[in-house]
Each structure stands twice: as structure tokens, then as C-alpha cells.
Design a protein around this motif. Structure first.
Motif, mmCIF file in Angstrom:
data_model
loop_
_atom_site.group_PDB
_atom_site.id
_atom_site.type_symbol
_atom_site.label_atom_id
_atom_site.label_comp_id
_atom_site.label_asym_id
_atom_site.label_seq_id
_atom_site.Cartn_x
_atom_site.Cartn_y
_atom_site.Cartn_z
ATOM 1 N N GLN A 99 7.666 -13.826 -1.827
ATOM 2 C CA GLN A 99 8.316 -13.011 -0.795
ATOM 3 C C GLN A 99 7.893 -13.448 0.604
ATOM 4 O O GLN A 99 8.691 -13.402 1.544
ATOM 5 C CB GLN A 99 7.990 -11.541 -1.018
ATOM 6 C CG GLN A 99 8.659 -10.941 -2.230
ATOM 7 C CD GLN A 99 8.291 -9.490 -2.455
ATOM 8 O OE1 GLN A 99 7.626 -8.883 -1.627
ATOM 9 N NE2 GLN A 99 8.711 -8.930 -3.582
ATOM 10 N N SER A 115 14.396 -10.091 -6.442
ATOM 11 C CA SER A 115 13.897 -8.926 -7.167
ATOM 12 C C SER A 115 14.610 -8.692 -8.495
ATOM 13 O O SER A 115 14.215 -7.796 -9.258
ATOM 14 C CB SER A 115 14.010 -7.675 -6.300
ATOM 15 O OG SER A 115 15.368 -7.348 -6.064
ATOM 16 N N THR A 149 8.260 0.446 3.620
ATOM 17 C CA THR A 149 7.293 0.406 2.520
ATOM 18 C C THR A 149 7.154 1.762 1.849
ATOM 19 O O THR A 149 7.089 1.851 0.609
ATOM 20 C CB THR A 149 5.919 -0.069 3.039
ATOM 21 O OG1 THR A 149 6.062 -1.354 3.649
ATOM 22 C CG2 THR A 149 4.911 -0.166 1.903
ATOM 23 N N THR A 197 10.187 2.391 -0.317
ATOM 24 C CA THR A 197 10.118 1.581 -1.538
ATOM 25 C C THR A 197 9.127 2.167 -2.526
ATOM 26 O O THR A 197 9.342 2.130 -3.742
ATOM 27 C CB THR A 197 9.722 0.135 -1.188
ATOM 28 O OG1 THR A 197 10.677 -0.403 -0.272
ATOM 29 C CG2 THR A 197 9.681 -0.736 -2.435
ATOM 30 N N MET A 245 13.559 -3.045 1.808
ATOM 31 C CA MET A 245 12.848 -4.319 1.838
ATOM 32 C C MET A 245 13.116 -5.057 3.145
ATOM 33 O O MET A 245 12.191 -5.568 3.786
ATOM 34 C CB MET A 245 13.271 -5.198 0.647
ATOM 35 C CG MET A 245 12.874 -4.654 -0.706
ATOM 36 S SD MET A 245 13.411 -5.768 -2.032
ATOM 37 C CE MET A 245 12.856 -4.865 -3.474
ATOM 38 N N THR A 277 3.511 -8.778 2.935
ATOM 39 C CA THR A 277 3.991 -8.905 1.554
ATOM 40 C C THR A 277 2.938 -8.423 0.568
ATOM 41 O O THR A 277 3.259 -7.826 -0.463
ATOM 42 C CB THR A 277 4.380 -10.353 1.235
ATOM 43 O OG1 THR A 277 3.280 -11.225 1.521
ATOM 44 C CG2 THR A 277 5.582 -10.782 2.037
ATOM 45 N N GLN A 324 4.277 -0.951 -3.867
ATOM 46 C CA GLN A 324 5.371 -0.907 -4.839
ATOM 47 C C GLN A 324 4.827 -0.777 -6.260
ATOM 48 O O GLN A 324 5.338 0.011 -7.063
ATOM 49 C CB GLN A 324 6.228 -2.169 -4.719
ATOM 50 C CG GLN A 324 7.475 -2.151 -5.592
ATOM 51 C CD GLN A 324 8.322 -3.393 -5.399
ATOM 52 O OE1 GLN A 324 7.804 -4.494 -5.258
ATOM 53 N NE2 GLN A 324 9.629 -3.223 -5.390
#
Length: 506
Positions: A134, A154, A284, A287, A392, A408, A415
Motif C-alpha cells: 500500500q 484489497s 482510518t 475503516t 482508504m 500505511t 484495520q
């Protein structure tokens, strides 16, 4: 009116165009990431076979699964430092070589102890793959192209839990257990060859000091906490001393790391100061909650088909495929929708679709139409895809290229914790409701004959569990509301400018 200061139409088009180099990079990342995610699930179906092969207890063999996942999680925090110190390409190649070596050695294992050691080696390599991949993509793509490409990268995360058990069962039945590891060899070798040919560092590596204290706190903290969550899921509760110890020790170490990261004068292993950036914080956190809702249901979904409906491993895997198809369809259209409507609107609409797709599972019975359930999974997968992909993109928009590796790493950690929390929560609900439904007719879910009358009576337990899954999905609305109303302009993001200027280096 003078047009001297206006951006040429071709320049705007070029900023969104995905050239061959970026497609190559995306394809390589998908290829390299699929095997590591597949290994998170493919070995699960081999536990019984491995116990017989090595004449060992199930609990001992289970550590070949647990050890891999813990090593994978504990390695993620190192990815940001490794990318800065050695370069993204070099770290990516290292991860692939280590994972490949671990796969070969695991296939050659002669005892359960050797298998556990080699699985841990696999996990060390696998833990670097997703965050480093990523990081490469975020630095190379730029904001306008990142969402679409990140969605493609993903895809393995959606397909691996579906394909893993099915593929593992076929391989064990027809070829032998060693080939569940040997299957990684051609994928790994192809990834390494293509990486050497097609990938170069977008940002040059430099001197970076390793946060030793942060590593000593965060890596074991994550390992202990996620181990505790996995035990909660497998035990169906908190009445196990190892479970409580893992959660408490993990939480204490993680909190100690947070205090260290916010006070240290040097670059911490995971830079929590990134959360001062509004876009990174909102993307974030959204997610995190979406991962709870989406991955949490990945345990009860196949169990319903296998236990209540009597489907075998392969059939249940095929019945779950519509959710992955829906997710893939979202990738095709969500980029343009986000550009037109903004990340907030698209994510909120995606959550509502995911809720609609989950409702039929809350009403599930032993005789629910498979056509209806599969259709609902397409809607559910599309909803989660539409909700997650703008998150994202938002998380990385506006970041400087030098911040991307640490971003990342933090993004992947949150996540994974979100997915583990969701899995543990729904596993506890399912276990407790199933115990109440069984009312002494069986000792637990593992003792129930699939497809029988007792199994049919468990449909109510799954129904309650899916209502909880719907609740987690609704909960994801809260952080989605904090997303920006529109995608930030690409020319205002330093990371995007750097990425576009250096794209030919990929």
C-alpha cells in the motif's frame, strides 16, 4: 478572460489516467498479497489432517495457525521504519523472499514443532506485504487514482477467506497437505521476478532510526491483544485465564506505547501524530468500524451454510462468493461516484446498502431462500466496497510522501484490530445464543450433526448474531459522517505531486 492560469484539460485527464506502469504495480501487489492472505485461512481446514500426520494434539497443531497470525500482526509495525530505511522495493522483495522460504520449509516440515516455527517465518514475511504494498501504491498513484487502485489491491482480502477453506479442502483431499504450502511457490517466484523487472522506489531510502522501545512495547502488545481476541472467538467467551491475560497484557503494552509515541523526540514506530491530520483520522477510524462489521460476519456466514444447511466446505465457499463479486463491482464505479459526490456521501450510501444487504440474514431461518441470501450478499459486498474505498483514499490524501510508510502501517494495524474485534464479538454472540438454543442437546456447535434437526434449530442463534452484525454496520455510520464532503484536490496534496512527478520510476 485569460486562460493562462487554467489547467489544460489534458493535464487533468493525465492526473486521473492509469498508465501501464501503475497497472503493472497494482497487478504485482495483488499477486504478492493474495498468497499471504490465503495462508491466513487455508491451513484452518488442515488442522485435523496435520494432527494425524504428526500424531499431535489439536491444540498443538492450532498453534501453526495462531503463530502465523501473531507473527503477521507483530511484524506490521516494522513496515514503516523498514520502508524509510531500506526502501519500499527492497522491503517488498524481502517480505516475498521470507514468505517464500517459510512456505517451502513449512511444506517440508517433519514435526509439529518445525511446522510452527516455519509458519512463524511465513508470518514475518506476510506481515510486511500489505502495508509495504500500500505504501508503494500510495506514493506512486496520487489521490485521484489511489481509490480505484487501492480497491483492486484489497480484493484478495475479500476473496481469501472465501477461497482459502475451499481450496484447502480440495488440495488436501486430492494432492496432500504439503501442497497447501507449495502452492505459494509459483506465486511467490512470479511476484519476485515481476517486482525486479517493474518496480522501483518512488521515494529514495535514507537514514532512519529504529524505535527500539516502541518495538518492544507495540509488537508484543499487538500480539497479546490479538491473541486474546482470537481466544475469545474460539472459546466463545471470556472465562479463560489465557484470554483475559492476553487482553489485559496487550492493552497495557499498547497504552504504554501510545504514551511513548506521543512523548518521544524521535520518529516513533507508529506515528500517532498522524491522527492530527483530519483526513487520515476520519479515513482510518471509518475503516476500523467498517472492518468490524464486514469481517466480523465472515465467521457466522459459512458456519450457517455448513451447519444449518448441511453444505460442504466447497459449496459454502461458492455461496459466499456473491459478496466478493459485489465488492468487486463497487470498485468499478466508486471512483467516479466519489469524484462526483464526495467521500462522505458515497460512504454513507454504501453503509445503507450494507445494512439493506444484512437485513435478510437477521430474518434468516433454516429454509431461507439461497437465491435471496446470495442476492443480499451482492448488495452487502457492494455496500461495503462503496463505503470502504473512499475511506482508504481519504486516509492518504494530503499526506507528504515521507509520511506514507508510517501511515500505511498505522492504517493496517487499525484495520486488523477492527476485523479481530468484530470477529470476536460476533463469535461470542453466536456461541452464547447457540448454547441457549441447544439446551443440553449437544455440548457445543462442533458436536452438532450438520443439516440435522438440531442444526436446523440453531437458525435462531444465527439470526440474532446477524442482527448484531447489522448493529456494527450501523455503528460504522458515525465515523463516515466525519469524512470530507468532496475528494481533496490532487494539486493540493504534496504526496500526490511527488507521486505524479516520479511515476515513471515505478
Amino acid at each position: 478572460m485569460s486562460m493562462d492560469n487554467a489547467a489544460p484539460p489534458t493535464a487533468a485527464a493525465d492526473a486521473e489516467r492509469i498508465g501501464p506502469d501503475l497497472w503493472w504495480l497494482t497487478g504485482i501487489l495483488v499477486l504478492g498479497g493474495f498468497a499471504t492472505l490465503l495462508d491466513s485461512t487455508i491451513v484452518n481446514v488442515a488442522v485435523g489432517t496435520l494432527a494425524k500426520e504428526f500424531d499431535a494434539g489439536l491444540s498443538a497443531v492450532q498453534w501453526s495457525v495462531t503463530g502465523y497470525l501473531l507473527a503477521l500482526c507483530m511484524t506490521i509495525p516494522l513496515s514503516g521504519w523498514a520502508v524509510e530505511r531500506f526502501g519500499a522495493k527492497q522491503t517488498w522483495l524481502f517480505s516475498q523472499v521470507v514468505f517464500l522460504a517459510g512456505s517451502l520449509l513449512a511444506g517440508l516440515s517433519w514435526s509439529v514443532q518445525s511446522l510452527i516455527v516455519f509458519r512463524v517465518l511465513q508470518g514475518v514475511g506476510g506481515g510486511l506485504v500489505m502495508p509495504v504494498g500500500q505504501s508503494l501504491l500510495a506514493q506512486a498513484a496520487g489521490t485521484k487514482r489511489l481509490g480505484r487502485l487501492m480497491g483492486i489491491v484489497s480484493i484478495p482480502a475479500m476473496f481469501a477467506p472465501v477461497v482459502g477453506p475451499t481450496l484447502g479442502g480440495v488440495v488436501i483431499d486430492h494432492i496432500g497437505w504439503r501442497w497447501i504450502f507449495y502452492l505459494n511457490l509459483p506465486l511467490g517466484l512470479a511476484t519476485i521476478v515481476f517486482s525486479l523487472m517493474k518496480i522501483s522506489n518512488v521515494v529514495a531510502p535514507g537514514r532512519s532510526r529504529l524505535d527500539v522501545l516502541g518495538l518492544a512495547l507495540l509488537a508484543p502488545g499487538l500480539g497479546a491483544f490479538l491473541y486474546g481476541l482470537s481466544e475469545v472467538g474460539s472459546q466463545g467467551g471470556f472465562d479463560n485465564d489465557g484470554t483475559i491475560a492476553g487482553l489485559v497484557v496487550g492493552a497495557v503494552l499498547i497504552l504504554a506505547f501510545c504514551g511513548h509515541a506521543l512523548r518521544t523526540r524521535f520518529a516513533p514506530l507508529m506515528d500517532l501524530r498522524l491522527f492530527k491530520e483530519r483526513n487520515f483520522r476520519s479515513g482510518t477510524s471509518a475503516t476500523f468500524f467498517l472492518s468490524m462489521a464486514m469481517f466480523g460476519a465472515m465467521i457466522p456466514l459459512p458456519l450457517y451454510f455448513q451447519l444449518v444447511r448441511g453444505a460442504d466446505v466447497m459449496e459454502s465457499g461458492l455461496l459466499l462468493m456473491p459478496q466478493s463479486i459485489g465488492y468487486f463491482l463497487a470498485i468499478v464505479v466508486v471512483g467516479k461516484l466519489t469524484a462526483a459526490l464526495g467521500a462522505r456521501s458515497v460512504s454513507i450510501a454504501g453503509v445503507f446498502l450494507a445494512v439493506i444487504g444484512t437485513v435478510p440474514f437477521g430474518l434468516i431461518t433454516a429454509d431461507s431462500s439461497k437465491v435471496l441470501l446470495c442476492s443480499s450478499m451482492v448488495v452487502r459486498g457492494f455496500g461495503f466496497g462503496a463505503a470502504m474505498l473512499p475511506c482508504m483514499t481519504t486516509a492518504y490524501s494530503g499526506l507528504k510522501s515521507a509520511s506514507v510508510p508510517h501511515a500505511t502501517s498505522a492504517f493496517n494495524i487499525f484495520q486488523r484490530i477492527g476485523a479481530s474485534l468484530g470477529t470476536a464479538a460476533l463469535a461470542v454472540v453466536l456461541q452464547q445464543r447457540a448454547t441457549a438454543e441447544l439446551d443440553g442437546r449437544a455440548a457445543g456447535l462442533t458436536q452438532v450433526l450438520p443439516g440435522g434437526d438440531v442444526a436446523h434449530s440453531l437458525a435462531g442463534a444465527f439470526s440474532v448474531t446477524f442482527w448484531w452484525a447489522l448493529g456494527l454496520t450501523v455503528l460504522a455510520l458515525l465515523p463516515c459522517v466525519t469524512l470530507p464532503g468532496r475528494v481533496p484536490r490532487d494539486d493540493s496534496a504534496p504526496a500526490s505531486r511527488t507521486a505524479q512527478l516520479t511515476e515513471p520510476a515505478v
